[in-house]
Scaffold this active site. Sequence first.
Site, PDB file in Angstrom:
ATOM      1  N   GLN A 259       4.645  -3.289  -0.772  1.00  0.00           N
ATOM      2  CA  GLN A 259       3.804  -3.897  -1.799  1.00  0.00           C
ATOM      3  C   GLN A 259       3.937  -3.162  -3.127  1.00  0.00           C
ATOM      4  O   GLN A 259       3.914  -3.772  -4.196  1.00  0.00           O
ATOM      5  CB  GLN A 259       2.341  -3.902  -1.359  1.00  0.00           C
ATOM      6  N   HIS A 328      -3.366  -8.355   2.217  1.00  0.00           N
ATOM      7  CA  HIS A 328      -2.626  -8.222   3.482  1.00  0.00           C
ATOM      8  C   HIS A 328      -3.221  -7.061   4.265  1.00  0.00           C
ATOM      9  O   HIS A 328      -3.361  -5.971   3.713  1.00  0.00           O
ATOM     10  CB  HIS A 328      -1.148  -7.921   3.237  1.00  0.00           C
TER      11      HIS A 328
END
Length: 431
Positions: A259, A328
């Site tokens: 990420q 997430h």
Amino acid sequence: MRILNQNDENFKAEFSKLTHRSDMDMSEVTPLVLSIINEVKHNKNEALISQISRFDKWEPKSASELEISQNEMKNAYENLESSLKDALNLAFKRIKNYHELNAPKTWLSTDELGNTLGAKFTPVDRAGLYIPGGKAAYPSSLLMNAVPAIVANVGEIVVCTPAVGGAVNALLLAAMHLCGIKKAYKIGGASAIGAMAYGTQTIPKVDVITGPGNIYVATAKKLVFGDVNIDMIAGPSEIGIIADESANARHIAIDLLSQAEHDELASSFLITPSQNFAKSVASFVQSELQTLPRSQIASQSIKNKGAIIVAKNLDECVSLMNDLAVEHLELAFDDAQNYVQKIKHAGAIFIGHYTPEAMGDYLAGPNHTLPTGGSAKFYSPLGVENFMKKSSIIGLTQSGFNALADACVALANAEGLHAHARSVTARVNKA
């Protein structure tokens, strides 16, 4: 990567900063975004051409140059190497299967009085998909936005994507062909949102706009909401991981970086009950960072927006992660399945040691357009329902109407709405 401990004296203050990680100050960009939208609203194609010259580093001579032809899409698809074409088709198939299973269904029911009640779901006439393309190209975002619109049976899909220098990524073009896109345009940022919200001579007005973007796109979507529907106001990407020593520390470090490489503003969090595991992951983050092509972006993200938290136990890990409400969430410990019900807020939940977030980004099936910045507390992932509207269905029988009439009249009169009451009494079967 900084390590915080739940027992630290200043932990609450430091953790509070993490829960407010994505406070977007839209006030600074709002005047510019509003002027861009208003210019598009009033000057249409002329405004788009001018704005592309200012923001996208190319100068179209006419509005026709904004259009992406179906031949461009088809050629890009046909020229893909076979392995990439197979991967794209596999992703399309899995995403479509998932959204078909998850699509809302029209339903009817009969109550004890014989009355018919239900809900009817119908697609919007036209959907606008915004696919970002500034720092990288995202064919996966095209699939994740187009496929649920296809499953919803939307009448027409319009795609806008920035084309810095006038070129569009070949894989994105191929994904458009696979999805059967017929109208796509080389326009990005707030200009694209304004064009889809209000229409120009070239770009048609849509009913709903979906897709991620930077703060200018997010602000534009917020400003046009009400004239069109939108999916959500999304901020920078983020990942949260709950893991213990049953997990592979290197794997977890790489997942955190998956990420961080998106954006300098992306957030990566690990919460673990083990101090030793925390230190091991932090060490692997540093070593893996050196090998990433996007290491400069990832390094800034990890330094400014990343954190490893050592909690008292797994239950405390879950409690803290629920407060963060991440986009997430990976549960990387042996008993993960039994903890899913304890997760209250997360955009998507990834269970076990072999479910990295990257699988969800591309082809697991569920949508990767997810709520960020803690908005998982009240937003849901993009789905078929975002491209549909629900109509309530009510059908009363004469006897069912009569059974409910007195109560309805009493409520209407109590609100002082006497025509409401009279519309009921006029139909009552006196017999």
